[in-house]
Write a protein that holds these residues in place. Structure first.
Motif, mmCIF file in Angstrom:
data_model
loop_
_atom_site.group_PDB
_atom_site.id
_atom_site.type_symbol
_atom_site.label_atom_id
_atom_site.label_comp_id
_atom_site.label_asym_id
_atom_site.label_seq_id
_atom_site.Cartn_x
_atom_site.Cartn_y
_atom_site.Cartn_z
ATOM 1 N N ASN A 1 -3.142 6.280 -4.036
ATOM 2 C CA ASN A 1 -2.859 4.844 -3.978
ATOM 3 C C ASN A 1 -3.439 4.236 -2.705
ATOM 4 N N SER B 1 -8.501 -3.232 1.303
ATOM 5 C CA SER B 1 -7.038 -3.134 1.296
ATOM 6 C C SER B 1 -6.490 -3.180 2.711
ATOM 7 N N GLU C 1 -6.276 -6.720 3.910
ATOM 8 C CA GLU C 1 -5.154 -7.451 3.307
ATOM 9 C C GLU C 1 -3.836 -7.111 4.002
ATOM 10 N N VAL C 2 -3.653 -5.843 4.317
ATOM 11 C CA VAL C 2 -2.396 -5.379 4.910
ATOM 12 C C VAL C 2 -2.277 -5.765 6.378
ATOM 13 N N GLU D 1 6.547 4.843 0.321
ATOM 14 C CA GLU D 1 6.038 3.483 0.105
ATOM 15 C C GLU D 1 4.650 3.522 -0.535
ATOM 16 N N ALA D 2 3.837 4.492 -0.156
ATOM 17 C CA ALA D 2 2.501 4.623 -0.751
ATOM 18 C C ALA D 2 2.606 4.909 -2.247
ATOM 19 N N LYS E 1 4.620 3.564 -4.115
ATOM 20 C CA LYS E 1 4.845 2.232 -4.706
ATOM 21 C C LYS E 1 3.657 1.294 -4.419
ATOM 22 N N ARG E 2 2.540 1.873 -3.950
ATOM 23 C CA ARG E 2 1.319 1.119 -3.627
ATOM 24 C C ARG E 2 1.499 0.176 -2.440
ATOM 25 N N LYS E 3 2.394 0.533 -1.524
ATOM 26 C CA LYS E 3 2.617 -0.275 -0.324
ATOM 27 C C LYS E 3 2.172 0.510 0.895
ATOM 28 N N TRP E 4 1.586 -0.191 1.838
ATOM 29 C CA TRP E 4 1.152 0.415 3.098
ATOM 30 C C TRP E 4 2.220 0.120 4.140
ATOM 31 N N GLN E 5 2.949 1.134 4.558
ATOM 32 C CA GLN E 5 3.995 0.967 5.556
ATOM 33 C C GLN E 5 3.720 1.908 6.725
#
Length: 135
Positions: free
Chosen positions: A26, A65, A68-69, A95-96, A98-102
């Motif tokens: 992801n 990406s 964007e983040v 989080e990754a 869930k396709r989120k960059w944390q």
């Protein structure tokens, strides 16, 4: 903007390796890590996944990406460069998935070493290049 991305992450015995791979992909689509079986601190079995992304298209997709983040968040990145112009990030595996960059500080994460194009290859030059890219 970047030369390559090296990555490393650990799959613990309690984790589903396929889900960990999904989380990695992801963040880095097309990642094909090498596997290494190892033993954890307490003797538990772990698998170390590592690899390097060098394909221009994959690097470009990653940077889109990334922009964007991290647009407007250069303060979070400025202390993550080394003297050779590498940017180090740790991203939360859950989080990754869930396709989120944390970004995180703990070790149980997707570890990224991003070799930023910088001439000369120094911390200040690499940070300025990333800052310009994010603006």
């Amino acid at each position: 903007m970047i030369h390559n991305i090296s990555y490393r992450l650990i799959v613990y015995g309690t984790e589903d390796e396929e889900k960990v791979l999904e989380a990695l992909r992801n963040i880095l689509p097309g990642a094909a890590p090498e596997r290494e079986e190892a033993e954890g601190y307490h003797g538990n079995p772990i698998t170390v996944l590592r690899g390097r992304i060098t394909r221009r298209r994959a690097l470009r997709e990653f940077m889109e990406s990334f922009r964007e983040v991290f647009r407007g968040r250069m303060d979070e990145l400025k202390d993550r460069f080394d003297d050779n112009g590498n940017l180090f990030l740790r991203l939360d595996k859950q989080e990754a998935l869930k396709r989120k960059w944390q970004p995180v500080e703990h070790g149980d994460a997707i570890h990224l070493k991003i070799k930023v194009e910088a001439y000369p290859a120094r911390r200040e030059v690499a940070a300025e290049n990333i800052k310009g890219f994010l603006e």
